[in-house]
Design a protein around this motif. Sequence first.
Motif, PDB file in Angstrom:
ATOM      1  N   LYS A  56       0.854  -1.198   0.000  1.00 57.19           N
ATOM      2  CA  LYS A  56       0.000   0.000   0.000  1.00 57.19           C
ATOM      3  C   LYS A  56       0.887   1.244   0.000  1.00 57.19           C
ATOM      4  O   LYS A  56       2.036   1.208   0.443  1.00 57.19           O
ATOM      5  N   MET A  57       0.320   2.351  -0.507  1.00 52.91           N
ATOM      6  CA  MET A  57       1.102   3.600  -0.586  1.00 52.91           C
ATOM      7  C   MET A  57       0.900   4.437   0.661  1.00 52.91           C
ATOM      8  O   MET A  57      -0.210   4.528   1.188  1.00 52.91           O
ATOM      9  N   ILE A  58       1.972   5.049   1.090  1.00 44.96           N
ATOM     10  CA  ILE A  58       1.895   6.009   2.195  1.00 44.96           C
ATOM     11  C   ILE A  58       2.192   7.382   1.590  1.00 44.96           C
ATOM     12  O   ILE A  58       3.267   7.589   1.003  1.00 44.96           O
ATOM     13  N   ILE A  59       1.206   8.285   1.667  1.00 43.18           N
ATOM     14  CA  ILE A  59       1.365   9.608   1.038  1.00 43.18           C
ATOM     15  C   ILE A  59       1.026  10.702   2.058  1.00 43.18           C
ATOM     16  O   ILE A  59       0.342  10.435   3.055  1.00 43.18           O
ATOM     17  N   PRO A  60       1.475  11.934   1.827  1.00 42.16           N
ATOM     18  CA  PRO A  60       1.107  13.023   2.742  1.00 42.16           C
ATOM     19  C   PRO A  60      -0.394  13.319   2.666  1.00 42.16           C
ATOM     20  O   PRO A  60      -1.004  13.182   1.599  1.00 42.16           O
ATOM     21  N   ALA A  61      -0.970  13.725   3.785  1.00 43.67           N
ATOM     22  CA  ALA A  61      -2.378  14.139   3.788  1.00 43.67           C
ATOM     23  C   ALA A  61      -2.524  15.424   2.973  1.00 43.67           C
ATOM     24  O   ALA A  61      -1.559  16.157   2.771  1.00 43.67           O
ATOM     25  N   PHE A  62      -3.748  15.661   2.507  1.00 44.61           N
ATOM     26  CA  PHE A  62      -4.011  16.790   1.599  1.00 44.61           C
ATOM     27  C   PHE A  62      -4.357  18.075   2.361  1.00 44.61           C
ATOM     28  O   PHE A  62      -4.768  18.037   3.526  1.00 44.61           O
ATOM     29  N   SER A  63      -4.184  19.201   1.645  1.00 50.85           N
ATOM     30  CA  SER A  63      -4.605  20.506   2.144  1.00 50.85           C
ATOM     31  C   SER A  63      -5.644  21.082   1.187  1.00 50.85           C
ATOM     32  O   SER A  63      -5.471  21.001  -0.029  1.00 50.85           O
ATOM     33  N   ASP A  64      -6.696  21.664   1.735  1.00 48.99           N
ATOM     34  CA  ASP A  64      -7.721  22.340   0.933  1.00 48.99           C
ATOM     35  C   ASP A  64      -7.617  23.825   1.259  1.00 48.99           C
ATOM     36  O   ASP A  64      -7.938  24.244   2.366  1.00 48.99           O
ATOM     37  N   LEU A  65      -7.152  24.618   0.294  1.00 49.14           N
ATOM     38  CA  LEU A  65      -6.910  26.033   0.610  1.00 49.14           C
ATOM     39  C   LEU A  65      -8.094  26.943   0.307  1.00 49.14           C
ATOM     40  O   LEU A  65      -8.007  28.145   0.515  1.00 49.14           O
ATOM     41  N   HIS A  66      -9.195  26.374  -0.164  1.00 47.41           N
ATOM     42  CA  HIS A  66     -10.383  27.233  -0.327  1.00 47.41           C
ATOM     43  C   HIS A  66     -11.654  26.392  -0.288  1.00 47.41           C
ATOM     44  O   HIS A  66     -11.977  25.684  -1.242  1.00 47.41           O
ATOM     45  N   VAL A  67     -12.362  26.500   0.813  1.00 50.75           N
ATOM     46  CA  VAL A  67     -13.612  25.747   0.929  1.00 50.75           C
ATOM     47  C   VAL A  67     -14.584  26.541   1.799  1.00 50.75           C
ATOM     48  O   VAL A  67     -14.187  27.201   2.754  1.00 50.75           O
ATOM     49  N   HIS A  68     -15.878  26.494   1.417  1.00 54.49           N
ATOM     50  CA  HIS A  68     -16.926  27.139   2.216  1.00 54.49           C
ATOM     51  C   HIS A  68     -17.591  26.044   3.054  1.00 54.49           C
ATOM     52  O   HIS A  68     -18.463  25.327   2.547  1.00 54.49           O
ATOM     53  N   ALA A  69     -17.168  25.939   4.311  1.00 58.02           N
ATOM     54  CA  ALA A  69     -17.741  24.904   5.181  1.00 58.02           C
ATOM     55  C   ALA A  69     -19.256  25.058   5.265  1.00 58.02           C
ATOM     56  O   ALA A  69     -19.998  24.076   5.341  1.00 58.02           O
ATOM     57  N   SER A  70     -19.709  26.294   5.204  1.00 64.66           N
ATOM     58  CA  SER A  70     -21.144  26.589   5.341  1.00 64.66           C
ATOM     59  C   SER A  70     -21.948  26.156   4.122  1.00 64.66           C
ATOM     60  O   SER A  70     -23.169  26.160   4.151  1.00 64.66           O
ATOM     61  N   GLN A  71     -21.266  25.829   3.043  1.00 66.16           N
ATOM     62  CA  GLN A  71     -22.004  25.413   1.840  1.00 66.16           C
ATOM     63  C   GLN A  71     -21.986  23.896   1.667  1.00 66.16           C
ATOM     64  O   GLN A  71     -22.371  23.384   0.612  1.00 66.16           O
TER      65      GLN A  71
END
Length: 418
Positions: A56-71
């Motif tokens: 299995k692959m071990i990769i870095p976790a992702f970053s989301d730099l623009h998201v509207h949690a309220s939507q």
Amino acid sequence: MSIIILHGDIVYAPSADELAIHENSYIVVKEGCVEGIYPEVPEQYKGVPVTDYGRKMIIPAFSDLHVHASQYVQRGIGMDCLLSDWLNNYTFPQESRFSDMEYAKNCYDAFVDDLIRHGTFHVNAFATIHREATDYLFNRLEEKGLYGYVGKVNMDCNSPDFLIETTEESLRETEVYLDSHKGSKRVKAILAPRFAPTCSKPLIDGLGKLAAKYACGVHTHLVESLWEAEEALRLFPEYGSDAEIYERAGLMNHGPSIFAHVIFPSKEDIRILKKHGSYAVHCPDATTNIIAGIMPVQRLNEQGMKITLGSDIAGGHGIAIYKQVARAVQLSKLKEFYEPSESKTITLTQAFYHATKEAGSAFGKVGSFEKGYLFNALVIDTMEDPWMTMTAEERLERFCYIGDDRNIRARYIEGREL
Ligand code: GUN
Ligand code: FE
């Protein structure tokens, strides 16, 4: 001292043109940080138990730099509109409901759970104008151990009666919000003027003063459509570019400046963003759904801009950043096909780098497995069909195109398994 060792196929992108691949290797994590990657367990760590993930692959976790949690509750709705109609017909009425804490809690709980499920552990989120609900989102992310910036949205003009603040109210509530989160660690407050069309000059200038007083950054939408770019300069006639509105107010000096979309940047926008080390956020799904313009990723990357990826829920319909990696490649081809002089096709490695190491730099040392980086990581299925083998590079690509949360088999934050 806490030490863990994981075995698997270790993959990360130290730069936009390099995918580091360590198949059948061991990653040693000390006190939550990467110590090194080795073909065999080094002598001094013999005796530390190894968690074996096979191929299995071990990769870095992702970053989301623009998201509207309220939507979050709006995903996949109103997708036949363009920006202005989508905001007026769907988004503004929906966001007005965040004055109701019951509604807000349901939405934000579901949002945070889904982020974790899809391996996004670092997030830059818009909430709404409502301070109490914004506090709830902030605390929820903190409770779950995620890294983030959370913004209480500001909008004091050109907005419907049910979703607008006076300038004074907007500044006062924002200051209370910043003050109550002073000194926070993993999650931080950020300023979030919605975009130039819904913010007056006194509001933007007032936010600039708060940025200096509370040492915080800014998150907004910039040149996201031709309509927005024109509207910004019509409402701020004495300015030469959309970015100058934030720069002159002093909003880009005290923390990260993060700009969503940046699809139609002028030379001046690019100059200002580079000068301040700002992040430009490419949101492939939102771009196709409600904006219909494509960021010239390859060109901006060559010009030295910091480029990152965002889901832009609910302009974007899905929260998974790995899918945005695939879509960024797809869209770069359309861009090259229709506007060959504007930008060229990018590689999967480049898109993956933008979604991991480059975006992660907004939060600290996350998004890579170089020595000293926090071990915020995902364990991914091999993605192979049982009768054939594939290279690690191909398996990563396949995960980004056809994987989903079921293919994420383990999640680690600071070396701790969730
Ligand atoms: N511009 C102003 N508000 C919004 C929003 O909620 N989503 C997107 N994508 N663009 C915006
Ligand atoms: Fe957005």
